[in-house]
Enzyme design. Structure first.
Site, PDB file in Angstrom:
ATOM      1  N   SER A 130       1.134  -1.174   0.108  1.00 29.39           N
ATOM      2  CA  SER A 130      -0.448  -0.017   0.821  1.00 29.39           C
ATOM      3  C   SER A 130       0.835   1.336  -0.253  1.00 29.39           C
ATOM      4  CB  SER A 130      -0.789   0.082   1.189  1.00 29.39           C
ATOM      5  OG  SER A 130      -2.023   1.175   1.201  1.00 29.39           O
ATOM      6  N   HIS A 159      -2.340  -0.516  -3.258  1.00 27.48           N
ATOM      7  CA  HIS A 159      -4.009   0.626  -3.186  1.00 27.48           C
ATOM      8  C   HIS A 159      -3.180   2.049  -4.178  1.00 27.48           C
ATOM      9  CE1 HIS A 159      -4.691  -1.858   0.632  1.00 27.48           C
ATOM     10  NE2 HIS A 159      -5.183  -2.250   0.338  1.00 27.48           N
ATOM     11  N   ASP A 176      -4.994  -4.197   6.057  1.00 26.90           N
ATOM     12  CA  ASP A 176      -5.579  -5.798   4.382  1.00 26.90           C
ATOM     13  C   ASP A 176      -4.420  -6.449   4.488  1.00 26.90           C
ATOM     14  OD1 ASP A 176      -6.570  -5.986   2.578  1.00 26.90           O
ATOM     15  OD2 ASP A 176      -6.070  -4.856   0.402  1.00 26.90           O
TER      16      ASP A 176
END
Lengths: 196, 277
Positions: free
Chosen positions: A17, A44, A137
């Site tokens: 991310s 992301h 995540d």
């Protein structure tokens, strides 16, 4: 399919991310063009991003990098990036699938969705990698990879630009390797069985 | 056998039963999404496995409806992929304006966000009274919701941003009224939309459309079902009509691909060729 101490890995999945672009440059940039198994990446990105990141990485890396298309067959020596605003999944039979199902962990694409579906298909033949990032995540997904017998690699939180994602993964599971970012490519090369 | 492999077998058996009992055909839905959606449904259902749920699902319509919702509800946004709506406005609308009346089929419209987006776009392009949008979805409950045109107020910020990036010429706030935490779309937008239930897996084609919109619906279908649906679209479109797919979908390597031409690379907007001379 390559051997490594009797283990054969069929795919690598990577979740990243915040700090992802430079981490991916480093890791994917060090993989050879003939890396013998496909690499699937969720990073992301904002929903309206185009495939600019894939194109940039493709120009910087020896290995082919592209954004995944719907039902694209995976081939070795290729890196597939999940497109913005889609979840990326693995189907039995070695194709990629996309979905616009609701956000998971506030994210679409979500690392968990990729990791969980890949674990269901590849079982012990999968390598999962969690690198720098905010949030959590990928933790559940990496844990699923482990429970299906696959291998878990986590970037050392102390080495990560953002340590939350690796830290969260390490709280949930016992990683097989906790390594510096620069150590990830040689490790993957060794595990995938690239001949020196 | 792993528990994931067992789940796959249970899914196959259940989908066969559902088809025979209810006529809904999910046998050719792509597995990864279906498995995720069914697993989500199962975790809230109180049953331990799909096999245990199956006996009840095949006998209890109300229970099946909850499953149907879990499998079929798609989420969308108004002006999702603004660049797509911009391309429609700039590159397709000029052709549409040459027709006296425009018929549009929006297949898999879910809760209607993109159908209303198209209506707004065409109204802004001065086509009021000259178009009708047939917006269909397999899920009747979702169709009712789409017809209401009520969305959570918190979505409006995102919708407004999409609208602006899509080349909207007005002010997005003119198209809805805020009530408590909901936004109600102005009824005028609904005047030219017909919402109806239709299954791409089992139902027949729609006649003589000028434009078909089916974005991010076929990504849930396996190859064979995808080919069926594309065949439906091909036979539903007038020559010169437009077929619009999602950003990551394409007609490459599909059997109808030689009947179509992409209007510009990477727009995923295809135009049906006129019959060969």
């Amino acid at each position: 399919m390559q051997k490594n101490n009797g283990r054969k890995f069929k795919a690598v999945v990577i979740g990243v991310s915040t700090g992802g672009v430079s981490a991916l440059k480093l890791v994917l940039g060090a993989l050879p063009a003939d890396f013998p198994i496909p690499v699937l990446v969720v990073t992301h990105i904002t929903p309206d991003s185009d495939d600019g990141l894939a194109i940039l990485l493709d120009t910087l890396c020896a290995i082919r990098v592209k954004e995944a298309d719907d039902q694209e067959p995976m081939i070795p020596g290729s890196v597939y990036l999940a497109p913005a605003n889609y979840h990326m999944m693995v189907e039995r039979g070695g194709t990629l699938a996309l979905s616009i199902d609701p956000l998971v962990n506030f994210a679409r694409p979500s690392v968990d969705v990729l990791f969980e579906t890949a674990a269901e298909v590849y079982g012990p033949a999968l390598i999962g990698v969690i690198m720098t990032g905010a949030g959590n995540d990928g933790s559940k997904g990496l844990s699923k990879i482990k429970s299906c017998g696959g291998m878990a690699i986590v970037q050392d939180p102390a080495d990560a630009e953002m340590d939350a994602m690796p830290r969260s993964a390490l709280q949930l599971l016992k990683a097989d390797h906790i390594v510096l970012l620069v150590e990830i490519p040689p490790l993957l090369i060794r595990l995938a069985g690239v001949k020196p | 056998m792993t528990s994931d492999e067992l789940t796959d077998i249970e899914i196959k058996l259940l989908m066969e039963g559902v088809f025979q009992v209810y006529g809904h055909d999910f046998r050719d839905y792509s597995e990864a999404s279906l498995r995720r959606r069914l697993t989500n449904w199962l975790s809230g259902s109180g049953f331990a496995t799909l096999s245990l749920a199956q006996s009840h699902l095949l006998r209890d319509r109300a229970l099946f409806d909850t499953l149907l919702r879990g499998i079929t509800v798609n989420v969308s946004e108004m002006f999702r992929d603004p660049a797509f709506f911009k391309a429609i406005r700039e590159q397709v609308v000029p052709y549409l304006k040459t027709y006296p009346f425009i018929k549009i089929w929006h297949a898999g419209c879910a809760s209607g966000e993109e159908a209303y987006s198209m209506a707004i776009l065409l109204l802004e392009e001065g086509l009021r009274g000259r178009f009708r949008i047939y917006a269909t979805d397999i899920n009747e409950e979702v169709i009712r919701k789409a017809h209401e045109g009520i969305y959570p107020l918190q979505e409006m910020q995102n919708f407004t941003r999409n609208y602006q990036h899509a080349g909207g010429t007005g002010s997005f706030s003119d198209y809805y009224t805020a009530r408590y935490d909901h936004a109600i779309l102005t009824p005028m937008l609904r005047e030219n939309i017909v919402f109806a239930a239709h299954s791409l897996a089992v139902d027949a084609d729609f006649g003589e459309m000028n434009l078909i919109l089916c974005r991010n619906v076929m990504i849930y279908f396996k190859k064979q079902l995808k080919e069926r649906v594309l065949g439906l679209f091909d036979s539903s479109l007038s020559p010169g009509g437009f077929l619009c797919l999602g950003t990551k979908e394409s007609l490459d390597h599909r059997h109808i691909s030689n009947h179509f031409e992409e209007i510009k690379p990477r727009t995923q907007i295809y135009r049906k060729r006129y019959a060969k001379k």
